[in-house]
Design an enzyme around this catalytic site. Sequence first.
Site, short mmCIF file in Angstrom:
data_model
loop_
_atom_site.label_atom_id
_atom_site.label_comp_id
_atom_site.label_asym_id
_atom_site.label_seq_id
_atom_site.Cartn_x
_atom_site.Cartn_y
_atom_site.Cartn_z
N SER A 29 3.70 1.00 4.76
CA SER A 29 4.17 1.77 3.81
C SER A 29 3.10 3.27 3.44
O SER A 29 3.46 3.94 2.57
CB SER A 29 4.54 1.19 2.52
OG SER A 29 3.40 0.63 1.72
N LYS A 55 5.65 0.49 -7.12
CA LYS A 55 4.77 1.44 -6.78
C LYS A 55 4.83 2.68 -7.62
O LYS A 55 3.58 3.29 -7.92
CB LYS A 55 5.04 1.80 -5.15
CG LYS A 55 4.86 0.85 -4.17
CD LYS A 55 5.29 0.99 -2.86
CE LYS A 55 4.70 0.00 -1.96
NZ LYS A 55 5.10 -0.12 -0.30
#
Length: 347
Positions: free
Chosen positions: A244, A289
Amino acid sequence: MSRRAATLTVASVLVLVLALVGSLMPVPYVALMPGPTSNTLGTNEKGEPLIKIDGRRTYDDKGHLNFVTVTYRGGPGGRIDLFTALRGWLQSDTAIVPEETIFPKNESQKQVDQENVRQMQDSQQSAEAAALNELGIKLSTQTVVNSVQKGMPAEGRLQPGDEIVSLDGTKITSTSQVTDLMAKRKIGASAALTVKRSGKEQKVTLTTAADPTGKRPVVGVVLGDQYKFPFKIDISVGDVGGPSAGLMFSLAIIDKLTPESMTGGKFIAGTGTITAEGKVGPIGGIQQKMVAARKAGATTFLTPKGNCSDAKAAKPDGLRLVRADTLHGARESIAALNGGKGEIPSC
């Protein structure tokens, strides 16, 4: 003892028993929480540049291009207890998900960790390729053997790391090219390969076998494309896995290779997978996140299109979401944030 006192005593005992059971009862869930965030323009835990480029002039940028991570508790090797799961459900920055979401059935925690490391390595290579493609810097590809399947024609003849130079005299430049050429032959036909191993070329002729469907000719290898770069790029992130961070790696490489400050001194964070062609893909754990990014000081968060819906619903105060569909688009959006022309797509 009065009836009321007896009832309270029994109730208290039951509560204590339930609390004890809850603290000891493991459940098949995993708690996802905000993890560490690192500036791709800065240094790693060892004090070394997180991204180091040799053989090409580089430029400093005092801003931030942070990638963010998710940490977890639980898993087959150490399941969380019932109370931990219940507490996590009540916390806005924690997600409680079924164990198989993170650890597929029939895969150990070690296997999952190894796969995460492989995905990180692949994402770094794709990020490097995407950055150079965006800058118009030429690079070449090579097709290599990632693994050899047992009991298939390639076993004992090919090995991981072999570069496929040619197939039936045709120069190979991509994995898809090998797939297309193999599909044109019949099962049982030969495949004449030229492979490079340890810098030396050698010829290997294999007789194809049927794949598990019985319809396609194969030799029993898993191939992958690797890129040959005109200069050296090292990305050192320590014990971090998964794909990611690709988008942020690409942006940082571009920033280091261009004299202008991409960030304009701003604190920008983001996430997203990246292909060599610069396409940004969705990731998991977007809520955690974003929390990690905001706590670290980020004011702008680059968000893959596929994560926009979830991100918008859980956006922390003070964090601006900028939609990132492609590397080029993300680069243009950052330029617009710094006073340049162009629209800034949001979620």
